[in-house]
Write a protein that holds these residues in place. Structure first.
Motif, PDB file in Angstrom:
ATOM      1  N   SER A   1      25.746  38.990  41.199  1.00  0.00           N
ATOM      2  CA  SER A   1      26.190  37.521  41.549  1.00  0.00           C
ATOM      3  C   SER A   1      25.994  36.369  40.600  1.00  0.00           C
ATOM      4  CB  SER A   1      25.857  37.214  42.917  1.00  0.00           C
ATOM      5  OG  SER A   1      24.392  37.345  43.256  1.00  0.00           O
ATOM      6  N   VAL A   2      24.782  36.568  39.909  1.00  0.00           N
ATOM      7  CA  VAL A   2      24.296  35.731  38.840  1.00  0.00           C
ATOM      8  C   VAL A   2      24.459  35.988  37.230  1.00  0.00           C
ATOM      9  CG1 VAL A   2      22.666  34.992  40.671  1.00  0.00           C
ATOM     10  CG2 VAL A   2      21.961  36.620  38.749  1.00  0.00           C
ATOM     11  N   LYS A   3      24.814  37.365  37.131  1.00  0.00           N
ATOM     12  CA  LYS A   3      24.622  37.829  35.739  1.00  0.00           C
ATOM     13  C   LYS A   3      25.680  36.861  35.009  1.00  0.00           C
ATOM     14  CE  LYS A   3      24.407  42.182  35.599  1.00  0.00           C
ATOM     15  NZ  LYS A   3      24.586  43.481  35.954  1.00  0.00           N
ATOM     16  N   GLY A   4      25.320  36.572  33.843  1.00  0.00           N
ATOM     17  CA  GLY A   4      25.911  35.617  32.753  1.00  0.00           C
ATOM     18  C   GLY A   4      25.706  34.098  33.188  1.00  0.00           C
ATOM     19  N   ARG A   5      25.214  33.807  34.240  1.00  0.00           N
ATOM     20  CA  ARG A   5      24.857  32.680  34.579  1.00  0.00           C
ATOM     21  C   ARG A   5      23.689  32.022  34.767  1.00  0.00           C
ATOM     22  NH1 ARG A   5      26.087  30.690  39.419  1.00  0.00           N
ATOM     23  NH2 ARG A   5      25.983  32.639  40.550  1.00  0.00           N
ATOM     24  N   TYR A   6      22.753  32.955  34.852  1.00  0.00           N
ATOM     25  CA  TYR A   6      21.323  32.914  35.238  1.00  0.00           C
ATOM     26  C   TYR A   6      20.522  33.663  33.863  1.00  0.00           C
ATOM     27  CZ  TYR A   6      21.415  31.189  40.117  1.00  0.00           C
ATOM     28  OH  TYR A   6      21.787  30.606  40.997  1.00  0.00           O
ATOM     29  N   THR A   7      19.297  33.079  33.498  1.00  0.00           N
ATOM     30  CA  THR A   7      18.651  33.900  32.372  1.00  0.00           C
ATOM     31  C   THR A   7      17.171  33.653  32.867  1.00  0.00           C
ATOM     32  OG1 THR A   7      20.254  33.115  30.795  1.00  0.00           O
ATOM     33  CG2 THR A   7      17.815  33.817  30.007  1.00  0.00           C
ATOM     34  N   ILE A   8      16.489  34.579  33.038  1.00  0.00           N
ATOM     35  CA  ILE A   8      14.994  34.709  33.332  1.00  0.00           C
ATOM     36  C   ILE A   8      14.171  35.052  31.773  1.00  0.00           C
ATOM     37  CG2 ILE A   8      14.931  37.206  33.748  1.00  0.00           C
ATOM     38  CD1 ILE A   8      12.809  37.070  35.763  1.00  0.00           C
ATOM     39  N   SER A   9      13.074  34.220  31.633  1.00  0.00           N
ATOM     40  CA  SER A   9      12.397  34.494  30.513  1.00  0.00           C
ATOM     41  C   SER A   9      10.885  34.004  30.866  1.00  0.00           C
ATOM     42  CB  SER A   9      12.877  33.347  29.387  1.00  0.00           C
ATOM     43  OG  SER A   9      12.796  32.008  29.845  1.00  0.00           O
ATOM     44  N   GLY A  10       9.958  34.467  30.047  1.00  0.00           N
ATOM     45  CA  GLY A  10       8.645  34.313  30.204  1.00  0.00           C
ATOM     46  C   GLY A  10       7.930  33.587  28.985  1.00  0.00           C
ATOM     47  N   ASP A  11       6.994  32.702  29.287  1.00  0.00           N
ATOM     48  CA  ASP A  11       5.946  32.394  28.385  1.00  0.00           C
ATOM     49  C   ASP A  11       4.529  32.799  28.353  1.00  0.00           C
ATOM     50  OD1 ASP A  11       5.629  29.055  26.777  1.00  0.00           O
ATOM     51  OD2 ASP A  11       4.471  30.955  26.618  1.00  0.00           O
TER      52      ASP A  11
ATOM     53  N   ASN B   1       1.368  30.124  28.566  1.00  0.00           N
ATOM     54  CA  ASN B   1       0.956  29.294  29.682  1.00  0.00           C
ATOM     55  C   ASN B   1       1.412  30.103  30.923  1.00  0.00           C
ATOM     56  OD1 ASN B   1       3.859  29.107  29.843  1.00  0.00           O
ATOM     57  ND2 ASN B   1       3.941  27.056  29.052  1.00  0.00           N
ATOM     58  N   ASN B   2       1.352  31.358  30.829  1.00  0.00           N
ATOM     59  CA  ASN B   2       1.562  32.034  31.923  1.00  0.00           C
ATOM     60  C   ASN B   2       2.702  31.618  33.126  1.00  0.00           C
ATOM     61  OD1 ASN B   2      -1.025  33.256  31.053  1.00  0.00           O
ATOM     62  ND2 ASN B   2      -2.074  31.660  32.151  1.00  0.00           N
ATOM     63  N   THR B   3       3.914  31.337  32.338  1.00  0.00           N
ATOM     64  CA  THR B   3       4.872  31.085  33.261  1.00  0.00           C
ATOM     65  C   THR B   3       6.146  31.837  32.974  1.00  0.00           C
ATOM     66  OG1 THR B   3       3.891  28.802  32.943  1.00  0.00           O
ATOM     67  CG2 THR B   3       6.354  28.836  33.777  1.00  0.00           C
ATOM     68  N   VAL B   4       6.766  31.954  34.138  1.00  0.00           N
ATOM     69  CA  VAL B   4       8.296  32.617  34.019  1.00  0.00           C
ATOM     70  C   VAL B   4       9.226  31.718  34.386  1.00  0.00           C
ATOM     71  CG1 VAL B   4       8.085  33.596  36.405  1.00  0.00           C
ATOM     72  CG2 VAL B   4       9.359  34.497  34.742  1.00  0.00           C
ATOM     73  N   TYR B   5      10.228  31.674  33.826  1.00  0.00           N
ATOM     74  CA  TYR B   5      11.378  30.658  34.109  1.00  0.00           C
ATOM     75  C   TYR B   5      12.640  31.136  34.570  1.00  0.00           C
ATOM     76  CZ  TYR B   5       8.330  27.867  31.092  1.00  0.00           C
ATOM     77  OH  TYR B   5       7.137  27.333  30.479  1.00  0.00           O
ATOM     78  N   LEU B   6      13.686  30.446  35.318  1.00  0.00           N
ATOM     79  CA  LEU B   6      14.956  30.905  35.503  1.00  0.00           C
ATOM     80  C   LEU B   6      15.817  29.696  35.291  1.00  0.00           C
ATOM     81  CD1 LEU B   6      16.519  33.287  36.790  1.00  0.00           C
ATOM     82  CD2 LEU B   6      16.340  31.927  38.997  1.00  0.00           C
ATOM     83  N   GLN B   7      16.651  29.934  34.270  1.00  0.00           N
ATOM     84  CA  GLN B   7      17.631  29.022  33.818  1.00  0.00           C
ATOM     85  C   GLN B   7      18.821  29.150  34.746  1.00  0.00           C
ATOM     86  OE1 GLN B   7      17.396  26.280  31.781  1.00  0.00           O
ATOM     87  NE2 GLN B   7      19.625  25.622  32.454  1.00  0.00           N
ATOM     88  N   MET B   8      19.609  28.179  35.151  1.00  0.00           N
ATOM     89  CA  MET B   8      20.726  28.457  36.125  1.00  0.00           C
ATOM     90  C   MET B   8      21.506  27.769  35.775  1.00  0.00           C
ATOM     91  SD  MET B   8      18.620  28.876  39.863  1.00  0.00           S
ATOM     92  CE  MET B   8      18.204  27.063  39.964  1.00  0.00           C
ATOM     93  N   ASN B   9      22.746  28.124  35.140  1.00  0.00           N
ATOM     94  CA  ASN B   9      24.030  27.366  34.713  1.00  0.00           C
ATOM     95  C   ASN B   9      25.085  27.693  35.520  1.00  0.00           C
ATOM     96  OD1 ASN B   9      22.418  26.348  32.671  1.00  0.00           O
ATOM     97  ND2 ASN B   9      22.893  28.177  31.418  1.00  0.00           N
ATOM     98  N   SER B  10      26.077  26.706  35.707  1.00  0.00           N
ATOM     99  CA  SER B  10      27.336  26.929  36.278  1.00  0.00           C
ATOM    100  C   SER B  10      27.226  27.315  37.739  1.00  0.00           C
ATOM    101  CB  SER B  10      28.048  28.131  35.986  1.00  0.00           C
ATOM    102  OG  SER B  10      28.435  28.031  34.264  1.00  0.00           O
ATOM    103  N   LEU B  11      26.307  26.498  38.358  1.00  0.00           N
ATOM    104  CA  LEU B  11      25.739  26.682  39.796  1.00  0.00           C
ATOM    105  C   LEU B  11      27.206  26.590  40.655  1.00  0.00           C
ATOM    106  CD1 LEU B  11      22.386  24.891  39.465  1.00  0.00           C
ATOM    107  CD2 LEU B  11      22.599  27.194  40.405  1.00  0.00           C
ATOM    108  N   LYS B  12      26.950  27.130  41.655  1.00  0.00           N
ATOM    109  CA  LYS B  12      27.656  27.412  42.882  1.00  0.00           C
ATOM    110  C   LYS B  12      27.115  27.001  44.079  1.00  0.00           C
ATOM    111  CE  LYS B  12      30.039  31.298  40.536  1.00  0.00           C
ATOM    112  NZ  LYS B  12      30.735  32.601  40.470  1.00  0.00           N
ATOM    113  N   SER B  13      28.142  26.546  45.236  1.00  0.00           N
ATOM    114  CA  SER B  13      27.599  26.249  46.332  1.00  0.00           C
ATOM    115  C   SER B  13      26.848  27.602  46.927  1.00  0.00           C
ATOM    116  CB  SER B  13      28.499  25.603  47.375  1.00  0.00           C
ATOM    117  OG  SER B  13      29.738  26.907  47.498  1.00  0.00           O
ATOM    118  N   GLU B  14      27.477  28.797  46.648  1.00  0.00           N
ATOM    119  CA  GLU B  14      26.782  29.910  47.269  1.00  0.00           C
ATOM    120  C   GLU B  14      25.370  30.166  46.754  1.00  0.00           C
ATOM    121  OE1 GLU B  14      29.737  29.670  45.925  1.00  0.00           O
ATOM    122  OE2 GLU B  14      30.527  31.339  44.998  1.00  0.00           O
ATOM    123  N   ASP B  15      24.941  29.448  45.685  1.00  0.00           N
ATOM    124  CA  ASP B  15      23.773  29.753  45.041  1.00  0.00           C
ATOM    125  C   ASP B  15      22.602  28.856  45.793  1.00  0.00           C
ATOM    126  OD1 ASP B  15      25.255  29.333  41.845  1.00  0.00           O
ATOM    127  OD2 ASP B  15      24.544  31.419  42.784  1.00  0.00           O
TER     128      ASP B  15
END
Length: 125
Positions: free
Chosen positions: A63-73, A76-90
């Motif tokens: 449901s999120v493939k191609g729109r979300y990206t998970i990454s880590g640093d 600074n011990n941090t993980v991120y979730l970049q969410m693009n093209s968001l939909k109401s069902e998100d």
């Protein structure tokens, strides 16, 4: 013990973007992998994305493939979730999770021992 604190949630219009952050109290390499899950009102918590630290392999829900990206640093011990093209069902509360010890199932909710408190993401249509 690993403590996780999420941030970055909020209200956004459909088609917009948000970036969630999850700060871990321990070095990320001390965990095998980390993931993001979400829970919408009246629904069960579901897998969104995960990252395995030893080789950087990521996985996503369809449901999120191609729109979300998970990454880590690891610096600074941090993980991120970049969410693009968001939909109401998100719209949901998004939770960060950490797994200590290897597993082949980072997409399973039960694979994770540590959880953050969650951050609300609301997408208006």
């Amino acid at each position: 013990q690993v403590q996780l604190v999420e941030s970055g949630g909020g209200l956004v219009q459909a088609g917009g973007s948000l970036r969630l952050s999850c700060a871990a109290s321990t070095r990320t390499f001390m965990t095998y992998g980390m993931g993001w899950f979400r829970q919408a009102p009246g629904k069960e918590r579901e897998f969104v994305a995960a990252i395995r630290w030893n080789d950087g392999v990521t996985s996503y829900a369809d449901s999120v493939k191609g729109r979300y990206t998970i990454s880590g640093d690891n610096r600074n011990n941090t993980v991120y979730l970049q969410m693009n093209s968001l939909k109401s069902e998100d719209t949901a509360v998004y939770y960060c999770a950490a797994r200590a010890g290897s597993t082949a199932r980072l997409y399973y909710l039960s694979a994770y021992q540590y959880w953050g408190q969650g951050t609300q993401v609301t997408v208006s249509s």
